[in-house]
Design an enzyme around this catalytic site. Structure first.
Site, PDB file in Angstrom:
ATOM      1  N   LYS A   3       0.938  -1.205   0.037  1.00  0.00           N
ATOM      2  CA  LYS A   3      -0.012   0.006   0.066  1.00  0.00           C
ATOM      3  C   LYS A   3       1.009   1.371  -0.110  1.00  0.00           C
ATOM      4  CE  LYS A   3      -2.284  -1.053   3.669  1.00  0.00           C
ATOM      5  NZ  LYS A   3      -2.989  -1.265   4.570  1.00  0.00           N
TER       6      LYS A   3
ATOM      7  N   ASP B 118       2.859  -2.905  13.528  1.00  0.00           N
ATOM      8  CA  ASP B 118       2.346  -3.292  12.466  1.00  0.00           C
ATOM      9  C   ASP B 118       2.679  -4.945  12.142  1.00  0.00           C
ATOM     10  OD1 ASP B 118       0.420  -3.866  10.215  1.00  0.00           O
ATOM     11  OD2 ASP B 118       1.724  -2.977   8.725  1.00  0.00           O
TER      12      ASP B 118
END
Length: 511
Positions: A258, A398
């Site tokens: 992303k 993350d």
């Protein structure tokens, strides 16, 4: 007799002396009718045979035939010859036109070059269609007639206004031809298609929206990086690295995400210092859409808080790459398996390649390990989380099976651009999310020793939080974040991490 008299006598006898041989008799001019006569043709043939020339002309067949053709007039014979020449020229032109067009839907016409004459072209085949015949196609549907200025046609009960459903529908169908060329509307007129105002307006709005979207997409590709590609400015920076000798060559993209695109490259040298043989070039995308929801990872980080408010959005992406470089440097100093930073150029980060022979190491999600290897991987991940929190003073933020690679029999951590310090306003929330992801994955693959997210959070942070349910646990975490000073004091009371060589289970506080 003098020379002048001799010349005059020779001219009178129509005999000229030739220096190359016998004199040739000069033929007197004759009419065009005599030229076309059969008797003269036979005489010419006999003369050619006597002179040794062969002729393929068939004297029995006249050049031009006709029942009622008057050959007495030279003008009529000239017109006939011109007609024959025009006919042959048009036939040859038609062959060239047919050969050029072939079976193409778009045809080229040589009509302007044809010799137009009033006689019927008997040599043309029946299957050929002249260009004039296609100008007025009787089977072609006529466009709907427009309503006159007065707004209606007819009288009395037969009056039809411009608001009539059929007339308006056909008019909307004809107006579809005004759409953009890339919009394929089809033959709506030939199908007698009738579009209502609602449908036509919806199609019109859709075409305008697609045009604007296509323009925005084109502009985005010109000024930003896209998937599997980079913009011209980024490409220039990569070429400069190759020209400077930092990189030997850039092979291609092997991973996309992303926020970045990762390329494989062969290392060179920097200031006579060797660069890893295989490198990974992480190019952070310059599209701002990917960072709308990720600014919370950097604007509240005290290391970049002052600089964040003074930069424009595009420079924030460079700060994002700088953030990952500093986080990797901390992890490497603590001995955590992670990529080694080579160089940073704006939003391009060059690191060592995790893998071999241009094949990247598989993610923990993709590889199938034995139960024993998976157990050791779990203990190693637990140990690295403790090191990351206690020694590096970082929270991954993350961490999941997608950001852990398996290489050389151990786990490697990657993608730490969003990592923050525990003092971050949401640092403990990020840590709890990491613990939930890790615990869920290893429990799913069958590691019985895997702790739940509450136990894992306490084991990593050293904060002995007890709660009956997850909601209460998260509430206590948020309370600790608000009392940041108390949280900093408790960080000194964490349990020591386990440093054995066999990656055994870490020790946790009891009571």
């Amino acid at each position: 007799m003098d020379q002048v008299g001799i010349a005059a006598k020779e001219k009178t006898d129509c005999v000229w002396k030739s220096p190359w041989g016998a004199p040739n008799k000069m033929t007197s001019p004759c009419s065009l009718a005599d030229v076309m006569s059969e008797q003269l043709a036979k005489q010419l043939q006999l003369d050619e045979e006597n002179l040794g020339f062969s002729s393929n002309v068939d004297v029995n067949e006249p050049l031009i035939t006709g029942d009622n053709i008057d050959t007495a007039s030279d003008l009529m014979l000239a017109k006939m010859m011109q007609m024959e020449f025009d006919r042959e020229f048009d036939t040859q032109l038609r062959r060239e036109e047919k050969k050029l067009n072939g079976e193409s839907k778009v045809s080229v016409s040589f009509e302007n070059y044809r010799m137009v004459h009033p006689y019927d072209d008997s040599d043309s085949s029946e299957d050929e269609v002249d260009w004039q015949d296609t100008c007025h196609d009787p089977y072609r549907p006529d466009k709907p007639t427009t309503t006159p200025k007065k707004g209606f046609v007819g009288k009395g009960k037969n009056i039809t206004t411009k608001h009539d459903e059929v007339v308006c529908g056909r008019k909307n169908t004809a107006r579809m031809e005004n759409f953009a060329p890339e919009v394929q509307v089809g033959d709506g007129v030939g199908m007698d298609l009738q579009l209502s105002n609602q449908v036509f307006n919806a199609l019109k709005q859709h075409c305008y929206s697609e045009q604007r979207r296509s323009a925005r997409l084109h502009e985005k590709k010109e000024h930003s990086t896209a998937e599997h590609a980079v913009d011209p400015k980024t490409r220039l920076l990569m070429y400069k690295m190759v020209n400077a000798g930092t990189l030997e060559s850039i092979n291609g993209c092997f991973s996309t995400g992303k926020e970045s695109v990762v390329f494989h490259a062969k290392g060179g040298s920097i200031d006579d210092k060797s660069v890893p043989e295989e490198c990974a070039i992480k190019v952070f995308k310059t599209t701002l859409n990917e960072f709308k929801n990720r600014d919370k990872y950097i604007k509240d980080d005290y290391r970049f808080k002052d600089r964040f408010s003074k930069l424009n959005p595009r420079k924030i992406i460079r700060m994002w790459a700088e953030k990952e470089m500093h986080n990797l440097a901390r992890m490497q100093k603590a001995g955590i398996p992670c990529p080694e930073v080579v160089i940073l150029k704006k939003h391009i980060l060059v690191m060592s390649f995790i893998g071999e022979k241009q094949v990247p190491a598989p993610k923990l999600k993709e590889i199938k390990l034995s139960s024993e290897d998976m157990k050791q991987a779990y203990y190693q991940v637990l140990h690295m989380m403790q090191q990351l929190y206690q020694e590096c003073n970082l929270v991954h933020a993350d961490l999941s099976e997608y950001n852990m690679l398996w290489h050389d029999g151990k786990v490697w951590l990657i993608d730490v651009s969003q990592s923050v310090e525990p003092t971050h306003p949401h640092g403990l929330e990020f840590l709890f999310r990491d613990c939930r992801n890790v615990s869920s994955f290893f429990q799913k693959v069958g590691v019985s020793e895997a702790m739940n997210e509450h136990e894992l959070f306490n084991a990593v942070s050293g904060l002995n939080i007890t709660a009956d349910n997850e909601g209460e646990f998260i509430a206590k975490i948020e309370a600790l974040e608000k009392m940041n000073e108390d949280h900093v004091q408790k960080r000194g009371k964490k349990a020591p991490s386990y440093h054995s060589d066999d990656w055994g289970p870490p020790m946790t506080n009891s009571g």
